[in-house]
Design a protein around this motif. Structure first.
Motif, PDB file in Angstrom:
ATOM      1  N   THR A  31      34.416  36.177  37.463  1.00 53.77           N
ATOM      2  CA  THR A  31      33.380  35.416  38.168  1.00 53.77           C
ATOM      3  C   THR A  31      33.648  35.294  39.665  1.00 53.77           C
ATOM      4  O   THR A  31      32.786  34.819  40.401  1.00 53.77           O
ATOM      5  CB  THR A  31      33.217  34.010  37.557  1.00 53.77           C
ATOM      6  N   GLU A  32      34.822  35.711  40.117  1.00 57.49           N
ATOM      7  CA  GLU A  32      35.112  35.716  41.559  1.00 57.49           C
ATOM      8  C   GLU A  32      34.205  36.707  42.294  1.00 57.49           C
ATOM      9  O   GLU A  32      33.833  36.486  43.442  1.00 57.49           O
ATOM     10  CB  GLU A  32      36.593  36.077  41.782  1.00 57.49           C
ATOM     11  N   LEU A  33      33.821  37.787  41.626  1.00 58.56           N
ATOM     12  CA  LEU A  33      32.979  38.810  42.247  1.00 58.56           C
ATOM     13  C   LEU A  33      31.509  38.399  42.176  1.00 58.56           C
ATOM     14  O   LEU A  33      30.954  38.234  41.103  1.00 58.56           O
ATOM     15  CB  LEU A  33      33.168  40.159  41.544  1.00 58.56           C
ATOM     16  N   LEU A  34      30.903  38.242  43.348  1.00 64.19           N
ATOM     17  CA  LEU A  34      29.475  37.909  43.411  1.00 64.19           C
ATOM     18  C   LEU A  34      28.625  39.172  43.458  1.00 64.19           C
ATOM     19  O   LEU A  34      27.522  39.208  42.918  1.00 64.19           O
ATOM     20  CB  LEU A  34      29.183  37.037  44.635  1.00 64.19           C
ATOM     21  N   GLY A  35      29.129  40.216  44.122  1.00 65.63           N
ATOM     22  CA  GLY A  35      28.377  41.455  44.197  1.00 65.63           C
ATOM     23  C   GLY A  35      29.208  42.572  44.782  1.00 65.63           C
ATOM     24  O   GLY A  35      30.149  42.335  45.544  1.00 65.63           O
ATOM     25  N   ALA A  36      28.853  43.800  44.412  1.00 71.14           N
ATOM     26  CA  ALA A  36      29.490  45.002  44.955  1.00 71.14           C
ATOM     27  C   ALA A  36      28.382  45.969  45.336  1.00 71.14           C
ATOM     28  O   ALA A  36      27.426  46.161  44.572  1.00 71.14           O
ATOM     29  CB  ALA A  36      30.430  45.633  43.936  1.00 71.14           C
ATOM     30  N   TYR A  37      28.521  46.578  46.519  1.00 67.01           N
ATOM     31  CA  TYR A  37      27.434  47.369  47.100  1.00 67.01           C
ATOM     32  C   TYR A  37      27.989  48.603  47.790  1.00 67.01           C
ATOM     33  O   TYR A  37      29.053  48.569  48.393  1.00 67.01           O
ATOM     34  CB  TYR A  37      26.675  46.529  48.137  1.00 67.01           C
ATOM     35  N   LEU A  38      27.221  49.674  47.735  1.00 64.70           N
ATOM     36  CA  LEU A  38      27.506  50.829  48.573  1.00 64.70           C
ATOM     37  C   LEU A  38      26.930  50.554  49.947  1.00 64.70           C
ATOM     38  O   LEU A  38      25.812  50.025  50.064  1.00 64.70           O
ATOM     39  CB  LEU A  38      26.841  52.086  48.012  1.00 64.70           C
ATOM     40  N   ILE A  39      27.673  50.891  50.972  1.00 65.69           N
ATOM     41  CA  ILE A  39      27.167  50.867  52.337  1.00 65.69           C
ATOM     42  C   ILE A  39      27.577  52.188  52.984  1.00 65.69           C
ATOM     43  O   ILE A  39      28.221  53.016  52.359  1.00 65.69           O
ATOM     44  CB  ILE A  39      27.667  49.636  53.153  1.00 65.69           C
ATOM     45  N   GLY A  40      27.207  52.401  54.233  1.00 67.51           N
ATOM     46  CA  GLY A  40      27.591  53.626  54.925  1.00 67.51           C
ATOM     47  C   GLY A  40      26.777  54.820  54.467  1.00 67.51           C
ATOM     48  O   GLY A  40      25.703  54.687  53.874  1.00 67.51           O
ATOM     49  N   SER A  41      27.315  55.995  54.729  1.00 69.85           N
ATOM     50  CA  SER A  41      26.563  57.230  54.478  1.00 69.85           C
ATOM     51  C   SER A  41      26.239  57.437  53.006  1.00 69.85           C
ATOM     52  O   SER A  41      25.241  58.072  52.678  1.00 69.85           O
ATOM     53  CB  SER A  41      27.339  58.434  55.017  1.00 69.85           C
ATOM     54  N   LEU A  42      27.037  56.903  52.118  1.00 71.80           N
ATOM     55  CA  LEU A  42      26.760  57.045  50.694  1.00 71.80           C
ATOM     56  C   LEU A  42      25.518  56.248  50.292  1.00 71.80           C
ATOM     57  O   LEU A  42      24.790  56.637  49.389  1.00 71.80           O
ATOM     58  CB  LEU A  42      27.969  56.598  49.871  1.00 71.80           C
ATOM     59  N   HIS A 112      20.724  48.285  54.351  1.00 71.06           N
ATOM     60  CA  HIS A 112      20.810  49.497  53.527  1.00 71.06           C
ATOM     61  C   HIS A 112      21.649  49.391  52.256  1.00 71.06           C
ATOM     62  O   HIS A 112      21.788  50.406  51.558  1.00 71.06           O
ATOM     63  CB  HIS A 112      21.391  50.649  54.363  1.00 71.06           C
ATOM     64  N   ALA A 113      22.221  48.249  51.947  1.00 69.64           N
ATOM     65  CA  ALA A 113      23.127  48.162  50.799  1.00 69.64           C
ATOM     66  C   ALA A 113      22.452  48.611  49.504  1.00 69.64           C
ATOM     67  O   ALA A 113      21.287  48.312  49.256  1.00 69.64           O
ATOM     68  CB  ALA A 113      23.647  46.739  50.640  1.00 69.64           C
ATOM     69  N   VAL A 114      23.215  49.340  48.703  1.00 70.68           N
ATOM     70  CA  VAL A 114      22.773  49.756  47.369  1.00 70.68           C
ATOM     71  C   VAL A 114      23.613  48.970  46.370  1.00 70.68           C
ATOM     72  O   VAL A 114      24.850  49.074  46.369  1.00 70.68           O
ATOM     73  CB  VAL A 114      22.966  51.278  47.162  1.00 70.68           C
ATOM     74  N   THR A 115      22.962  48.186  45.551  1.00 74.52           N
ATOM     75  CA  THR A 115      23.660  47.313  44.611  1.00 74.52           C
ATOM     76  C   THR A 115      24.313  48.103  43.486  1.00 74.52           C
ATOM     77  O   THR A 115      23.654  48.890  42.815  1.00 74.52           O
ATOM     78  CB  THR A 115      22.680  46.280  44.021  1.00 74.52           C
ATOM     79  N   LEU A 116      25.610  47.857  43.286  1.00 71.83           N
ATOM     80  CA  LEU A 116      26.336  48.413  42.148  1.00 71.83           C
ATOM     81  C   LEU A 116      26.448  47.373  41.040  1.00 71.83           C
ATOM     82  O   LEU A 116      26.370  47.697  39.863  1.00 71.83           O
ATOM     83  CB  LEU A 116      27.723  48.893  42.576  1.00 71.83           C
ATOM     84  N   THR A 117      26.667  46.128  41.436  1.00 70.47           N
ATOM     85  CA  THR A 117      26.640  44.991  40.520  1.00 70.47           C
ATOM     86  C   THR A 117      26.359  43.755  41.356  1.00 70.47           C
ATOM     87  O   THR A 117      26.767  43.681  42.525  1.00 70.47           O
ATOM     88  CB  THR A 117      27.966  44.848  39.733  1.00 70.47           C
ATOM     89  N   GLU A 118      25.661  42.791  40.749  1.00 73.44           N
ATOM     90  CA  GLU A 118      25.354  41.573  41.513  1.00 73.44           C
ATOM     91  C   GLU A 118      25.170  40.416  40.547  1.00 73.44           C
ATOM     92  O   GLU A 118      24.337  40.456  39.667  1.00 73.44           O
ATOM     93  CB  GLU A 118      24.092  41.781  42.354  1.00 73.44           C
TER      94      GLU A 118
END
Length: 193
Positions: A31-42, A112-118
């Motif tokens: 539960t510490e993780l609120l979200g993970a996102y791709l940023i940058g050229s990917l 531009h963030a692409v959600t991996l998990t949120e």
């Protein structure tokens, strides 16, 4: 028949790797993780199989300790000897008040963030142009100037330095664009060779 673009194939493989990695990180952080996102050229094209990193932004409730960050990086390398070393982690707490999440990367996250998990969507305030100017006058400019001096004095270019050399040549355009627009110049990503 049109041949597949090697950079697009690599981009698809990198995104798939990032998804698998973040599932592991989600289990580790709970539960510490609120979200993970791709940023940058990917996240928004321009990805190069040779030169691009896999930029992953992590938003957590209270930040990450050095030990936790080392464990996450270790999991990336354990999952893939090829993709793992290319992972670059941008991380912060829910208030975007600590960690490694510079102003231009916050702009990239917002735009531009692409959600991996949120688990919870957290949006920081958009950095003002003055904040971006302060940031660019500091480490980004100093680091670029040091690299430019080092390469100017070098007799030869080692193969391990090709990526850094290319970035050093092209970085002034990105710095100027960001200085004027308060945006990270992702459209200027030149790594697609």
């Amino acid at each position: 028949m049109k041949q597949a673009d090697p950079n697009e194939l690599a981009r698809a493989a990198a995104i798939e790797f990032a998804g698998r990695l973040v599932r592991r990180w989600r289990e580790a952080l709970g539960t510490e993780l609120l979200g993970a996102y791709l940023i940058g050229s990917l996240a928004h094209a321009g990805f190069s199989r040779r030169y691009s990193d896999i930029d992953i932004a992590l938003v957590t409730t209270a930040g990450l300790s050095t030990q936790a960050l080392d464990r996450l990086r270790g999991e990336a390398v354990a999952l893939s000897a090829y993709w793992g070393p290319k992972v670059s982690v941008f991380w912060t707490d829910r208030h975007f008040s600590l960690g490694r999440f510079p102003p231009l990367d916050r702009v990239d996250y917002l735009d531009h963030a692409v959600t991996l998990t949120e688990r919870e969507c957290v949006r920081p305030a958009r950095p003002a142009l003055e904040e971006i100017h302060r940031y660019l006058r500091g480490a980004p400019f100093a680091d670029w100037a040091e690299r430019a001096r080092r390469f100017a004095a070098a007799e030869t270019l080692e193969p391990k330095d090709h990526k850094t050399y290319l970035r050093t040549l092209l970085y002034p355009g990105r710095l100027c664009y960001s200085w004027m627009t308060a945006s990270w110049a992702q459209t200027m990503t030149p790594w697609r060779f």
